[in-house]
Write a protein that holds these residues in place. Structure first.
Motif, short mmCIF file in Angstrom:
data_model
loop_
_atom_site.label_atom_id
_atom_site.label_comp_id
_atom_site.label_asym_id
_atom_site.label_seq_id
_atom_site.Cartn_x
_atom_site.Cartn_y
_atom_site.Cartn_z
N GLY A 132 0.83 -1.20 0.00
CA GLY A 132 0.00 0.00 0.00
C GLY A 132 0.86 1.24 0.00
O GLY A 132 0.81 2.06 0.91
N ASP A 133 1.67 1.36 -1.04
CA ASP A 133 2.60 2.48 -1.15
C ASP A 133 3.00 2.59 -2.62
O ASP A 133 3.40 1.59 -3.23
N SER A 134 2.91 3.78 -3.17
CA SER A 134 3.11 3.93 -4.62
C SER A 134 4.54 3.62 -5.06
O SER A 134 4.77 3.29 -6.22
N GLY A 148 2.12 -0.43 -6.40
CA GLY A 148 1.43 0.14 -5.25
C GLY A 148 -0.06 -0.05 -5.38
O GLY A 148 -0.61 -0.01 -6.48
N ILE A 149 -0.72 -0.26 -4.25
CA ILE A 149 -2.18 -0.44 -4.23
C ILE A 149 -2.77 0.38 -3.10
O ILE A 149 -2.06 0.81 -2.20
N GLY A 150 -4.08 0.57 -3.13
CA GLY A 150 -4.77 1.27 -2.05
C GLY A 150 -5.11 0.32 -0.92
O GLY A 150 -4.91 -0.90 -1.03
N ALA A 151 -5.63 0.88 0.16
CA ALA A 151 -5.93 0.08 1.35
C ALA A 151 -6.99 -0.99 1.07
O ALA A 151 -6.93 -2.10 1.63
N VAL A 229 6.87 5.63 -11.02
CA VAL A 229 5.53 6.14 -10.67
C VAL A 229 5.44 7.66 -10.84
O VAL A 229 4.37 8.19 -11.09
N GLU A 230 6.57 8.34 -10.73
CA GLU A 230 6.55 9.80 -10.94
C GLU A 230 6.38 10.12 -12.43
O GLU A 230 6.13 11.26 -12.80
N GLY A 232 4.15 8.28 -14.03
CA GLY A 232 2.81 7.76 -14.25
C GLY A 232 2.68 6.26 -14.26
O GLY A 232 1.58 5.73 -14.22
N SER A 233 3.81 5.51 -14.31
CA SER A 233 3.74 4.05 -14.35
C SER A 233 3.70 3.46 -12.95
O SER A 233 4.60 3.72 -12.16
N ARG A 234 2.71 2.61 -12.70
CA ARG A 234 2.68 1.95 -11.40
C ARG A 234 3.82 0.94 -11.30
O ARG A 234 4.20 0.52 -10.23
N ARG A 435 9.41 13.34 -4.39
CA ARG A 435 8.27 14.21 -4.71
C ARG A 435 8.48 15.62 -4.20
O ARG A 435 8.78 15.81 -3.02
#
Lengths: 476, 218
Positions: A132-134, A148-151, A229-230, A232-234, A435
């Motif tokens: 749960g972390d990008s 990364g995924i959401g909760a 990810v910065e 745009g790619s997961r 970031r």
């Protein structure tokens, strides 16, 4: 069933190996081999699990560690109260209740999830790994499909060990040539993001290839994949090779004996087929790059250190002009100001992007024999306890301390500003993190992203500076 | 999850690209562990205005009751924090229309009864104009259309399974456990033979037997 005779990319091979079932609409259930659990994205997932009365499908597929909210000043008895303490305690309690291996803050194996996963051999080539972390894309450096995924998705992985997903398109970024002296992998990835933009990789798994990537160490490949990810790619990926195997061999959770041999034989087959087709391809000649620095509030708003703050008046597209004006207002920068020379207040060396031993070595090489500028408050936060111990064994801590840096314990620290390590309103920071968003390092704080060597150069100069002017002979 | 079928509401708007999840939900509030009540922290810095200044759009009538938000390009990029969606949903937003989205944010929306819609720049501009005129906008999920006053109908794409999940307010985990338990078991048996090194078991974790135990008072 699978069209395996067709040429495939690294991403497609790992993906195909994890398909549990395919739905009529083409989406698939993907098996998750490993899940890293941290304190920020997991509490609500555990609440959901408990509310539905569900157990973990497979507790030993997870590893829990608190990294975002932990203090970096001391490792004992400081986390007894307050919101951060409750959050860390909650993770520890949840892990114990569900029999998930939990690495405490005081353990020698503690660190940022994306630093200790590889260190412990939890991260392996050909695995599907989520968190749960990008910045989970970091683990793609090993040829894992890591994202990364959401909760809510964390809760799904806890309960089922699968996720329903659509297969991503494939993108390849070819990096050719050799970086000039003073140019680090951070500069390369900032250049990639500047080229394709913060949304350029959306919907794509981003594979990094080419001679420059083959020559990179694992630490460097992790920096590269970390910032996919910065763009745009997961998912960021590098094909596993001898460098990967040498790094992993002997790690605590890595396979051993005959299983190791079988694994390596399998991993050698993962590289993208020579005739595999990518939906998008880009090539960058890294030998033409110079140190990069961000001036704005997205990671694509960057320029070589020899450049100047852009002038909105010279931008034709009104939308881009508005965006740049907004960034400059937040960053308190005047158009056309030379980047080199902008005064700073703080320096942060650390994070899952640049908190590994090689990062600290390159920063220390610049700092050695110099002093942090009197106006500047500087800190080094190793990415893990193991990085910290290694740096101390090499005497890097003394170099930093004698120069006036704070030498801290491991954690996310001022990359995310959830513990006490934060910028004050209006402070300007040279940072090795990932970031430069508004308020990212603290409300009203102003972040310039750069490489560890460039951050070190800024620390001793008191302003953004070209590290090539300070570059010590014989360092990389 | 509350089912979502049709939304009829005026739309709030943000004339800004690259509104990342740190802007939507600043990191320091991530220490809060409850899903509920996070709306108060949404766009925290944007909502801080001095006396006499125009309040942030979601704080000023009529937009404070909007269920639709019209944004720009790259909305919700950055962090995976689902708190960004929880906070927006807590404010009553059920649909976000933008040119492009951060991918994890986009996926998180569907898990929380929020419909994210991607439109090309020109079409988005027309929706934005309607929002500016404070007109009621109808977002219909079954027909995948947005209807503007004056009867302009705009169609949009949404993955079939995500649409169904929103329409029915499905518990995705329950569906997987009900329908796919056997497939998962079969996959695991196959993987144990094919790539046993990927299957961490209690034996592997023995190297962690010396882990110290932390004692906390919650």
């Amino acid at each position: 069933m699978h069209a395996h005779d067709r040429p495939r990319t690294l991403y497609q091979k790992v993906w195909d190996d994890h398909v549990v079932s395919t739905y009529q609409d083409g989406t698939q259930l993907i098996y998750v081999d490993r899940h890293l659990v941290q304190e920020v994205s997991s509490p609500q997932a555990f609440v959901g699990l408990d509310a539905a009365g569900r157990d973990l499908h497979r507790p030993e597929a997870h590893m829990a560690v608190a990294d975002h909210a932990v203090p970096t000043t001391e490792r004992t008895a400081t986390l007894r109260e307050g919101l951060a303490a409750s959050q860390v305690a909650r993770l520890s309690t949840n892990a114990a209740r569900h029999h998930i291996p939990y690495v405490p803050m005081t353990d020698r194996r503690h660190g940022i999830v994306h630093v200790i996963g590889p260190e412990l051999g939890f991260t392996l080539p050909g695995a599907v790994l989520v968190c749960g972390d990008s910045h989970t894309c970091t683990h793609g450096a090993f040829g894992a499909v890591a994202f990364g995924i959401g909760a809510s998705e964390c809760e799904c992985v806890f309960a089922t060990q699968v996720l329903r997903q659509s297969r991503q398109k494939s993108m390849r970024i070819r990096l050719e040539g050799v970086c000039p002296e003073g140019v680090q992998v951070k500069d390369v990835i900032l250049a990639v993001i500047a080229r394709i933009g913060v949304g350029g990789g959306v919907g794509h798994a981003m594979e990094f290839a080419g001679s420059a990537v083959r020559a990179m160490t694992m630490e460097q490949r992790m920096t590269l994949c970390n910032m996919a990810v910065e763009a745009g790619s997961r998912i960021g990926l590098v094909a596993p090779d001898e460098t990967t195997f040498a790094y992993l061999k002997g790690r605590p959770l890595a396979p051993t004996d005959t299983e190791w041999d079988a694994a390596v034989a399998n991993w050698r087959e993962l590289a993208s087929d020579s005739d595999a087709v990518f939906d998008q391809e880009f090539e960058i000649d890294v030998s033409s790059l110079s140190p990069f620095i961000t001036w704005g509030t997205t990671p694509e708003e960057s320029a070589p250190i020899s450049g100047r703050v852009p002038d909105p008046a010279a931008i034709d597209d009104p939308r881009v002009r508005r965006r740049v004006e907004r960034s400059l207002r937040y960053m308190a920068l005047e158009p056309n100001t030379p980047l080199s020379g902008i005064a700073i207040d703080r320096v942060f060396i650390g994070s899952c992007t640049n908190g590994r031993i090689e990062d600290l070595r390159s920063a220390a090489a610049v700092v050695a024999g110099r002093k942090v500028h009197p106006r500047v408050q500087a800190m080094v936060v190793p990415g893990s306890a193991s990085v910290r111990l290694q740096a101390e064994a090499e005497g890097l801590d003394r170099i930093f301390s004698e120069a006036g840096f704070d030498w801290r314990h491991s954690g996310c620290s001022m990359c995310v500003g959830m513990n006490d390590d934060r910028l004050l309103e209006g402070e300007r920071c040279a940072s090795t993190s990932n970031r430069n968003f508004e308020g990212r390092q603290g409300r009203g704080g102003r972040t310039h992203l750069m490489s560890p060597a460039m951050a070190a150069a800024a620390a001793v100069s008191g302003h953004l500076a070209d590290v090539r002017d300070l570059w010590p002979e014989g360092t990389k | 999850m509350k089912p979502l079928d049709k939304i009829q509401s005026i739309a709030a708007y943000l004339d800004e690209d690259a509104v990342d999840t740190d802007i939507i939900f600043p990191a320091r509030f991530l220490l809060l562990m409850d899903k509920k009540g996070l709306g108060g922290h949404a766009f925290h810095e944007r909502r801080r205005v001095k006396k006499g200044e125009t309040p942030f759009i979601l704080d000023r009538p009529p937009f404070d009751t909007a269920e639709i938000l019209v944004a720009g390009k790259d909305f919700g990029t950055g962090s995976s924090r689902e708190q960004a969606v929880w906070a927006l949903a807590d404010l009553g937003l059920r649909c976000i229309i933008a040119e492009t989205f951060g991918e994890i944010f986009y996926a998180n929306c569907f898990k929380n009864g929020v419909l994210p819609i991607r439109l090309d720049a020109d079409t988005l501009a027309r929706v934005r104009q309607a929002a500016g005129r404070e007109e009621e906008i109808v977002v219909d999920l079954p027909s995948q259309t947005i209807v503007l006053t004056g009867d302009e109908t705009i169609s949009y794409d949404v993955d079939a399974y995500r649409k169904e999940a929103l329409l029915l307010g499905l518990d995705e985990i329950a569906v997987i456990l009900r329908d796919s338990g056997k497939d998962i078991k079969a996959f695991e048996e196959g993987q144990s033979r094919r790539a046993p090194w990927l299957r961490l078991g209690p034996d592997k974790w023995k190297v962690f037997d010396d882990l110290e135990k932390e004692q906390f008072i919650e």
